[in-house]
Scaffold this motif. Structure first.
Motif, PDB file in Angstrom:
ATOM      1  N   LEU A 175       0.771  -1.300   0.033  1.00  0.00           N
ATOM      2  CA  LEU A 175       0.076   0.059  -0.029  1.00  0.00           C
ATOM      3  C   LEU A 175       1.011   1.243  -0.013  1.00  0.00           C
ATOM      4  N   GLN A 176       2.130   1.156   0.589  1.00  0.00           N
ATOM      5  CA  GLN A 176       2.930   2.169   0.706  1.00  0.00           C
ATOM      6  C   GLN A 176       3.865   2.281  -0.620  1.00  0.00           C
ATOM      7  N   SER A 177       4.477   1.041  -0.967  1.00  0.00           N
ATOM      8  CA  SER A 177       5.414   0.940  -2.127  1.00  0.00           C
ATOM      9  C   SER A 177       4.704   1.106  -3.558  1.00  0.00           C
ATOM     10  N   GLY A 178       3.595   0.763  -3.504  1.00  0.00           N
ATOM     11  CA  GLY A 178       2.829   0.773  -4.793  1.00  0.00           C
ATOM     12  C   GLY A 178       2.921  -0.554  -5.401  1.00  0.00           C
ATOM     13  N   TYR A 179       1.920  -0.594  -6.720  1.00  0.00           N
ATOM     14  CA  TYR A 179       1.812  -2.114  -7.252  1.00  0.00           C
ATOM     15  C   TYR A 179       2.557  -1.853  -8.541  1.00  0.00           C
ATOM     16  N   PRO A 180       3.315  -2.833  -8.862  1.00  0.00           N
ATOM     17  CA  PRO A 180       4.171  -2.502 -10.045  1.00  0.00           C
ATOM     18  C   PRO A 180       3.455  -2.590 -11.576  1.00  0.00           C
ATOM     19  N   GLY A 181       3.708  -1.824 -12.508  1.00  0.00           N
ATOM     20  CA  GLY A 181       2.748  -1.820 -13.682  1.00  0.00           C
ATOM     21  C   GLY A 181       3.672  -2.269 -14.701  1.00  0.00           C
ATOM     22  N   TYR A 182       3.207  -2.662 -15.916  1.00  0.00           N
ATOM     23  CA  TYR A 182       3.660  -3.039 -17.315  1.00  0.00           C
ATOM     24  C   TYR A 182       3.133  -2.077 -18.109  1.00  0.00           C
ATOM     25  N   ASP A 183       3.659  -1.716 -19.077  1.00  0.00           N
ATOM     26  CA  ASP A 183       3.496  -0.687 -20.139  1.00  0.00           C
ATOM     27  C   ASP A 183       3.132  -1.458 -21.676  1.00  0.00           C
ATOM     28  N   THR A 184       1.688  -1.473 -21.902  1.00  0.00           N
ATOM     29  CA  THR A 184       1.199  -2.175 -23.174  1.00  0.00           C
ATOM     30  C   THR A 184       1.343  -1.321 -24.290  1.00  0.00           C
ATOM     31  N   SER A 185       1.427   0.125 -24.155  1.00  0.00           N
ATOM     32  CA  SER A 185       1.394   0.888 -25.344  1.00  0.00           C
ATOM     33  C   SER A 185       2.655   1.039 -26.094  1.00  0.00           C
ATOM     34  N   VAL A 186       3.671   0.309 -25.883  1.00  0.00           N
ATOM     35  CA  VAL A 186       4.852   0.123 -26.427  1.00  0.00           C
ATOM     36  C   VAL A 186       4.717  -0.154 -27.984  1.00  0.00           C
ATOM     37  N   GLY A 187       3.969  -1.408 -28.018  1.00  0.00           N
ATOM     38  CA  GLY A 187       3.869  -2.015 -29.345  1.00  0.00           C
ATOM     39  C   GLY A 187       2.594  -2.230 -29.979  1.00  0.00           C
ATOM     40  N   GLN A 195       8.560   3.231 -34.352  1.00  0.00           N
ATOM     41  CA  GLN A 195       7.615   3.718 -33.265  1.00  0.00           C
ATOM     42  C   GLN A 195       7.909   2.737 -31.990  1.00  0.00           C
ATOM     43  N   VAL A 196       7.909   1.546 -32.467  1.00  0.00           N
ATOM     44  CA  VAL A 196       8.067   0.413 -31.437  1.00  0.00           C
ATOM     45  C   VAL A 196       9.510   0.540 -30.662  1.00  0.00           C
ATOM     46  N   ARG A 197      10.296   1.220 -31.570  1.00  0.00           N
ATOM     47  CA  ARG A 197      11.684   1.061 -30.793  1.00  0.00           C
ATOM     48  C   ARG A 197      11.679   2.333 -29.828  1.00  0.00           C
ATOM     49  N   GLY A 207      10.751   4.088 -16.174  1.00  0.00           N
ATOM     50  CA  GLY A 207      10.756   3.067 -14.940  1.00  0.00           C
ATOM     51  C   GLY A 207      10.042   1.718 -15.336  1.00  0.00           C
ATOM     52  N   PHE A 208       9.533   1.463 -16.241  1.00  0.00           N
ATOM     53  CA  PHE A 208       8.696   0.028 -16.588  1.00  0.00           C
ATOM     54  C   PHE A 208       9.786  -1.001 -16.769  1.00  0.00           C
ATOM     55  N   SER A 209       9.732  -2.030 -16.124  1.00  0.00           N
ATOM     56  CA  SER A 209      10.696  -3.192 -16.444  1.00  0.00           C
ATOM     57  C   SER A 209       9.838  -4.410 -17.186  1.00  0.00           C
ATOM     58  N   ALA A 210       8.692  -4.011 -17.730  1.00  0.00           N
ATOM     59  CA  ALA A 210       7.938  -4.949 -18.179  1.00  0.00           C
ATOM     60  C   ALA A 210       6.973  -4.271 -19.301  1.00  0.00           C
ATOM     61  N   ILE A 211       7.157  -4.879 -20.700  1.00  0.00           N
ATOM     62  CA  ILE A 211       6.236  -4.175 -21.854  1.00  0.00           C
ATOM     63  C   ILE A 211       5.529  -5.191 -22.644  1.00  0.00           C
ATOM     64  N   LYS A 212       4.991  -4.803 -23.550  1.00  0.00           N
ATOM     65  CA  LYS A 212       4.159  -5.612 -24.440  1.00  0.00           C
ATOM     66  C   LYS A 212       4.106  -5.255 -25.899  1.00  0.00           C
ATOM     67  N   LEU A 213       4.135  -6.169 -26.647  1.00  0.00           N
ATOM     68  CA  LEU A 213       3.936  -6.047 -28.310  1.00  0.00           C
ATOM     69  C   LEU A 213       2.920  -6.647 -28.624  1.00  0.00           C
ATOM     70  N   LYS A 214       2.192  -6.169 -29.624  1.00  0.00           N
ATOM     71  CA  LYS A 214       0.925  -6.835 -30.326  1.00  0.00           C
ATOM     72  C   LYS A 214       1.353  -7.648 -31.505  1.00  0.00           C
ATOM     73  N   VAL A 215       1.384  -8.675 -31.500  1.00  0.00           N
ATOM     74  CA  VAL A 215       1.517  -9.718 -32.787  1.00  0.00           C
ATOM     75  C   VAL A 215       0.631 -10.204 -33.535  1.00  0.00           C
ATOM     76  N   GLY A 216       0.402 -11.151 -34.374  1.00  0.00           N
ATOM     77  CA  GLY A 216      -0.638 -11.643 -35.086  1.00  0.00           C
ATOM     78  C   GLY A 216      -0.671 -11.239 -36.496  1.00  0.00           C
TER      79      GLY A 216
END
Length: 408
Positions: A175-187, A195-197, A207-216
């Motif tokens: 509650l004090q440290s906060g909940y980690p997030g990940y960034d979907t809007s990279v890809g 733009q992805v790069r 500060g994000f240490s996790a990201i997402k890429l759309k494939v398909g």
């Protein structure tokens, strides 16, 4: 007492290819918004998420449910909400249109979420605190375990919650440290390689240490090239998730996932049709140790049960604005905890509601605080938008579920 209800169709067109994926190339982020007006001056706001066309149908169905709350006190409603949820989801008129899926279930989500929001506002606390302050017995009374009894009963859920009580305090530091997030809007799918790069570097700098890429892509080589490009920019330590948004059939999913394995994806998301549990089970076995994440388009607790039973998903992405709202979200979270599978929600509400729910999942159920998806495109439309600092969600302090929209 609730004296009036209002349901509104709120649509927000996006710019510059944001929100695009392999199936949904031109989305209009939209909400079916239910408002419950209480005589005490509070307004409970609930959301269901769509991508535009058909949002009006969800609103019509939500109004059908919401009208039944007029004249009722929210405390009385929530004291036995599990039974009310069961009755609504099995409505003799609407059940034929589901059951427990599609327009009518999205409508139920909107109204359910409005109930939880009004409940928290009337008690003057954020939703996460309201849920944490409930006794295990009171929490279970808000849930419906029908069709889950072969795996989890209300008594099982009560035992699970009670078993986590003794060491809850050790998890409250989040509650004090906060909940980690990940960034979907990279890809997003329509973004160029350049733009992805660039987006990847911006996410790392933020500060994000996790990201997402759309494939398909129709041409799988495009997906493979972009995935390895992202790994090159991000480096070996950053978690990269790949999301196919249901685009592949099983043979193609097998072939492409095996080619993607060497870039070490943290998960591959929605590789094929969300109703094809057998295909996901087969794929999960064939591409191991690469893991699958599922849930964005899984509409109810019964299908989640089947995915868990068949060991088809290593991550459960239940979405409280896709299933029947907060109540069903918590039910599925309990079921996932029993199976030892982490819950990492899809955030169709842009993280507003889910920032509360993941805190409860972690503290009260003992779910691992892995991370929560972050999508920024509608933040400007919320009265109290999510706050991200160095890739971490700050704990919301305002009463309610953070779902009030400006101008609605």
């Amino acid at each position: 007492m609730i004296y009036k209800v209002a349901v509104q169709d709120a649509r927000y067109p996006l710019d510059k290819s944001a929100g695009s994926d392999a199936i949904h190339r031109d989305p209009v982020y939209s909400y079916a918004v239910t408002q419950l007006l209480d005589e005490g001056g509070w307004t409970g706001t609930g959301l269901a998420f769509t991508l535009g066309a058909g949002n009006d149908l969800v609103c019509q169905a939500a109004n059908y449910y919401a009208q039944r709350l007029i004249g009722h006190d929210i405390e009385a409603v929530m004291a036995d909400f599990g039974n009310l949820f069961r009755a609504w989801s099995n409505d003799p008129q609407f059940r034929w249109l589901g059951p427990h899926k599609g327009v009518v279930h999205l409508a139920l989500a909107s109204v359910t979420n409005a109930c939880y929001d009004l409940w928290a506002k009337k008690r003057g606390v954020p939703l996460w605190k309201l849920l944490l302050d409930l006794s295990p017995e009171a929490l279970v009374q808000t849930l419906d375990f029908s069709y889950l009894e072969d795996e989890m009963t209300a008594e099982d859920a009560l035992a699970l919650l009670t078993s986590q009580q003794n060491d809850r305090r050790s998890r409250e530091g989040i509650l004090q440290s906060g909940y980690p997030g990940y960034d979907t809007s990279v890809g997003w799918f329509n973004y160029s390689d350049e733009q992805v790069r660039s987006n990847c570097q911006q996410a790392l700098d933020a500060g994000f240490s996790a990201i997402k890429l759309k494939v398909g892509s129709e041409d799988a080589e495009r997906d493979i090239r972009r995935a390895y490009l992202l790994r090159e920019v991000a480096g070996p330590e950053v978690k990269i998730m790949l999301d196919a948004n249901q685009q592949w059939n099983l043979p193609k999913a097998k072939a492409v996932c095996k080619k993607l394995a060497a870039m070490n994806p943290f998960w591959i998301e929605e590789p094929t049709h969300p109703d094809d549990i057998q295909a996901h089970q087969t794929l999960a076995q064939e591409i191991a140790p690469v893991k699958l994440a599922l849930g964005e388009h899984v509409p109810n607790k019964v299908l989640f049960k089947n995915y868990l039973q068949t060991q088809s998903a290593a991550f459960i992405q239940v979405d409280a604005v896709r299933v029947g709202g907060v109540s069903e979200f918590l039910t599925i979270s309990l079921l996932s905890k029993k199976f030892g599978i982490p819950v990492v929600p899809h955030v169709g509400d842009m993280g507003q509601l889910h920032q509360h729910l993941v805190l409860f999942n972690h503290i009260a159920m003992g779910h691992k605080a892995l991370f929560l998806e972050h999508i920024p495109h509608l933040k400007k439309h919320f009265v109290h938008p999510v706050r991200i600092n160095h890739g971490v969600y700050e704990t919301p302090q305002e009463p309610g579920s953070s779902c009030d929209l400006l101008g609605v």
